[in-house]
Enzyme design. Structure first.
Site, PDB file in Angstrom:
ATOM      1  N   VAL A   1      -9.915  -2.805   2.477  1.00  0.00           N
ATOM      2  CA  VAL A   1     -10.454  -3.121   3.807  1.00  0.00           C
ATOM      3  C   VAL A   1     -10.829  -1.831   4.517  1.00  0.00           C
ATOM      4  O   VAL A   1     -10.052  -0.866   4.535  1.00  0.00           O
ATOM      5  CB  VAL A   1      -9.405  -3.886   4.641  1.00  0.00           C
ATOM      6  CG1 VAL A   1      -9.956  -4.198   6.028  1.00  0.00           C
ATOM      7  CG2 VAL A   1      -8.973  -5.165   3.927  1.00  0.00           C
TER       8      VAL A   1
ATOM      9  N   ASP B   1      -4.543  -1.942   3.896  1.00  0.00           N
ATOM     10  CA  ASP B   1      -4.792  -1.201   2.663  1.00  0.00           C
ATOM     11  C   ASP B   1      -6.254  -0.761   2.666  1.00  0.00           C
ATOM     12  O   ASP B   1      -7.160  -1.588   2.518  1.00  0.00           O
ATOM     13  CB  ASP B   1      -4.495  -2.111   1.462  1.00  0.00           C
ATOM     14  CG  ASP B   1      -4.687  -1.413   0.125  1.00  0.00           C
ATOM     15  OD1 ASP B   1      -5.222  -0.286   0.099  1.00  0.00           O
ATOM     16  OD2 ASP B   1      -4.309  -2.014  -0.903  1.00  0.00           O
ATOM     17  N   HIS B   2      -6.480   0.548   2.808  1.00  0.00           N
ATOM     18  CA  HIS B   2      -7.851   1.043   2.950  1.00  0.00           C
ATOM     19  C   HIS B   2      -8.639   0.924   1.655  1.00  0.00           C
ATOM     20  O   HIS B   2      -9.874   1.063   1.649  1.00  0.00           O
ATOM     21  CB  HIS B   2      -7.828   2.511   3.400  1.00  0.00           C
ATOM     22  CG  HIS B   2      -8.979   2.888   4.276  1.00  0.00           C
ATOM     23  ND1 HIS B   2     -10.228   2.298   4.184  1.00  0.00           N
ATOM     24  CD2 HIS B   2      -9.093   3.806   5.276  1.00  0.00           C
ATOM     25  CE1 HIS B   2     -11.038   2.827   5.074  1.00  0.00           C
ATOM     26  NE2 HIS B   2     -10.372   3.746   5.754  1.00  0.00           N
ATOM     27  N   ARG B   3      -7.992   0.655   0.536  1.00  0.00           N
ATOM     28  CA  ARG B   3      -8.723   0.444  -0.714  1.00  0.00           C
ATOM     29  C   ARG B   3      -9.505  -0.860  -0.689  1.00  0.00           C
ATOM     30  O   ARG B   3     -10.550  -0.983  -1.343  1.00  0.00           O
ATOM     31  CB  ARG B   3      -7.749   0.427  -1.894  1.00  0.00           C
ATOM     32  CG  ARG B   3      -6.985   1.731  -2.108  1.00  0.00           C
ATOM     33  CD  ARG B   3      -5.926   1.561  -3.186  1.00  0.00           C
ATOM     34  NE  ARG B   3      -4.968   0.499  -2.852  1.00  0.00           N
ATOM     35  CZ  ARG B   3      -4.000   0.099  -3.679  1.00  0.00           C
ATOM     36  NH1 ARG B   3      -3.868   0.661  -4.859  1.00  0.00           N
ATOM     37  NH2 ARG B   3      -3.173  -0.866  -3.300  1.00  0.00           N
TER      38      ARG B   3
ATOM     39  N   PRO C   1      -2.995   3.492   0.507  1.00  0.00           N
ATOM     40  CA  PRO C   1      -3.486   4.270   1.654  1.00  0.00           C
ATOM     41  C   PRO C   1      -3.540   3.392   2.912  1.00  0.00           C
ATOM     42  O   PRO C   1      -4.475   2.622   3.103  1.00  0.00           O
ATOM     43  CB  PRO C   1      -4.877   4.722   1.208  1.00  0.00           C
ATOM     44  CG  PRO C   1      -5.304   3.688   0.214  1.00  0.00           C
ATOM     45  CD  PRO C   1      -4.073   3.208  -0.472  1.00  0.00           C
TER      46      PRO C   1
END
Length: 416
Positions: free
Chosen positions: A392, A388-390, A211
């Protein structure tokens, strides 16, 4: 005693490769350390050295063979005067079939490779029960183009239908079949290299499974450019101490220092845990003739600008020459992609998995800026962070970009 030369594993993740070129021919004397072949992996083309000595008795896998499995036999080495064995374990490889209007393979291709194996050719039903032999690739292309294989005459061994036979044929749809996707006749067909296939697979997986979110900031470059001019003016005009620092060299160091200030981006997400790396290893995207590779400046936060400049120049040159070692492009904790030299105003890069972030660096250009209540002109660059929103969150991404901007706009920390 005859010895099989096996397909080497040139990286920890390599399972197969393409045998691009033989540097020795059958009958040549081979000594330990001699370069015998060029192997194309998913990252680069590398030269392979011989381990044993002897005579190259037989080439089992011809040039251009794709999908050659690691540890499968590619050639037979014999002692002087020793007979070459009649049989060898069949390698797990498929012969790359030439596209139309390409240079023919050398006439010295071993006769053994001309015979189709069960893995290379399988029959399909033709009219009145007649069996039609075609390679798996030919059958797949025929299906995509709506071509009846039974109507074709194969040019391969024993009349086998090859890729070129299908590509030269005109699509013919059968009753009730969906119309094929038509390709303009004048289109030039260029087979995808192993590197291009892996780039496509990895980046597709990155966009589909990671994501992404994006944060952009405008950074004034005038102070950094002035410092660069002073540093390069101090370089000797010639000799061992000569150097020329680029904006990209300074950005590598600035990114590394920003990661040291905000280490939450120097991470990697896994399902069980998030890995926080103590070392800051910057992967820099380098364009090469058939794709992209990311050689690594390791411990970039600890190196001087002069050291980074020399190392980056050397890595980029050897990347374009296909001479990088696996450890020089595998790993890395964060990436940068610089398209400023192409005049790009702004872009967003795709994350290089398994890393959690990549910085897209655009061109510096003169823009109007507001300082206080006054308009001024400054050299401004737009930098875009892909994260990477997982691993950060948005606030940390913005905090890191602000730290980077402060370093670039006050660049003396790069030389302290």
């Amino acid at each position: 005693m005859a010895t099989n030369i096996l397909m080497p594993a040139l990286s920890p993740t390599m399972t197969e490769g393409t045998l691009s070129r033989w540097l020795k021919k059958e009958g040549d004397t081979v000594k330990s350390g001699d370069l015998i072949a060029e192997i194309e992996t998913d990252k680069a083309t590398m030269e392979v050295e011989a381990v044993d000595e002897g005579i190259l008795g037989r080439i089992v896998v011809p040039e251009g063979s794709e999908g050659v499995k690691v540890n499968s036999p590619i050639a037979i080495l014999v002692d002087e005067g020793e007979a070459v064995p009649d049989a060898v374990e069949a390698p797990a490889a498929k012969k790359a079939e030439p596209a139309p209007q390409t240079v023919a393979q050398p006439a010295s291709t071993p006769a053994a490779s001309a015979q189709p194996s069960p893995a290379q050719s399988s029959p399909v039903a033709g009219p009145a029960g007649k069996r039609v032999f075609a390679s798996p690739l030919a059958r797949r292309i025929a299906s995509q183009k709506g071509i009846d294989l039974a109507a074709l005459k194969g040019t391969g061994p024993n009349g086998r239908i090859l890729r070129r036979d299908v590509e030269n044929a005109k699509p013919v749809t059968t009753a009730g079949a969906a119309a094929p996707v038509m390709v303009p006749a004048e289109a030039k067909r260029v087979p995808n290299s192993s590197m291009r296939k892996v780039i496509a697979r990895r980046l597709s997986e990155s966009k589909q499974t990671v994501p992404h979110f994006y944060v952009s900031v405008d950074i004034e470059l005038d102070a950094l450019l002035a410092l660069r001019s002073k540093l390069n003016a101090a370089s000797p005009s010639e000799g061992e101490g000569q150097f020329k620092i680029s904006v990209n060299d300074m950005m590598i160091k600035a990114v590394a220092l920003a990661l040291r200030d905000c280490p939450g981006l120097n991470v990697q997400y896994t399902e069980a845990e998030t890995l926080h790396f103590p070392e800051i290893d910057i992967s820099m995207a380098v364009s090469i003739p058939d794709g992209l590779i990311t050689p690594i400046i390791r411990q970039a936060d600890r190196k001087s600008l002069r050291a980074i400049s020399a190392e980056a120049r050397d890595l980029a040159k050897r990347a374009r020459d296909g001479k990088l070692k696996p450890e020089e492009f595998q790993g890395g904790t964060f990436s940068i992609s610089n398209m400023g030299m192409f005049g790009v105003r702004e872009f967003a890069a795709i994350i290089n998995p398994p890393q959690a972030g990549i910085l897209a660096i655009a061109a510096g250009e003169k823009r109007a800026v507001v300082r206080g209540d006054q308009l001024a002109v400054a050299t401004v660059m737009t930098a875009t962070l892909s994260v990477d929103h997982r691993a950060v969150d948005g606030a940390l991404g913005a905090q890191w970009l602000n730290a980077l901007r402060d370093i670039v706009q006050n660049p003396y920390s790069l030389v302290i």
